[in-house]
Design an enzyme around this catalytic site. Sequence first.
Site, mmCIF file in Angstrom:
data_model
loop_
_atom_site.group_PDB
_atom_site.id
_atom_site.type_symbol
_atom_site.label_atom_id
_atom_site.label_comp_id
_atom_site.label_asym_id
_atom_site.label_seq_id
_atom_site.Cartn_x
_atom_site.Cartn_y
_atom_site.Cartn_z
ATOM 1 N N GLY A 16 59.427 31.606 39.841
ATOM 2 C CA GLY A 16 58.100 31.305 39.315
ATOM 3 C C GLY A 16 57.853 32.031 38.006
ATOM 4 N N GLY A 19 55.000 31.003 35.459
ATOM 5 C CA GLY A 19 53.624 30.925 35.923
ATOM 6 C C GLY A 19 52.783 32.116 35.512
ATOM 7 C CE1 TYR A 103 49.092 29.395 48.173
ATOM 8 C CE2 TYR A 103 46.861 30.281 48.015
ATOM 9 C CZ TYR A 103 48.174 30.249 47.577
ATOM 10 O OH TYR A 103 48.568 31.067 46.550
ATOM 11 C CG ASP A 237 28.972 27.375 47.233
ATOM 12 O OD1 ASP A 237 29.207 27.224 46.023
ATOM 13 O OD2 ASP A 237 27.826 27.468 47.699
#
Length: 281
Positions: A16, A19, A103, A237
């Site tokens: 990664g 990123g 996630y 929210d």
Amino acid sequence: MDSQTKAEPMRVLVTGGSGLVGKAIEHVVKQEGGCLEGEQWTFLCSKEANLVDLQQTRAVFEKYRPTHVIHLAAKVGGLYLHMKENLHFLIHNGPPHDSNFGYSHAKRMIDIQNRGYFAQHGRRYTAVIPTNVYGPHDNFNFENGHVLSALMHKTYVAKKEGTPLQVWGSGTPRRQFIYSLDVARLFLWVLREYDEIDPIILSVGEEEELPIKDAVEMIADALDFKGQIVFDTSKSDGQMKKTASNAKLRRYLPDFTFTPLSEGIKKTCDWFVNNYDIART
């Protein structure tokens, strides 16, 4: 993060690498003296290898022969992408709040895996858990970016077009934000000094938690936006609070200085404006 051996100069593989956090670590390594004599650092991006493919992963390890790995490669996004593609996040990243259960479960399983590798194979892996990271090289996409980066882009466009700034949600959820270069500096400390298998939270203190609407005002100031700010309460929210304790980190590093949020936002906004043509939008 793997810290298996310290007997020889490290060969560090950062996945990664293109990123948000990967670029921050590269900055600290190459421009802040983070690379010690004899060390080799490789920053890998998805264009070079698909680490979901076992054969490609083996080829990468055979090529670079890393002694240490900072594994950042993952499918990431902001609240609204999590809500839209929870199953994809669970599958690609390996019950919490409904807005991002896929996630969250994927991240939680990393700790279970690390404990298993240590118990069965003696491998020293640990999980580093930062709170809401922001900074240069983030994904500034309106829908898929992290909250601050998406808001920076929205503010930039609203100023340019002379339109109100539309903020999704009420602005009342509270968050702890940490600047990407602070995360990177702490990652190097973890790599060199932190020997526990148990994960460690990298975060500003609980007293630094603030409503998103306060961060919106900081972004408006940083970009000199003078227009109307409208909060669209028809949008979710998400979780109202995600308070994290940095007590463990402070036991190790009581004197570490975090970048103030207003300063980090200003630096990130300046980077975004100056690099708009290459930023991920």
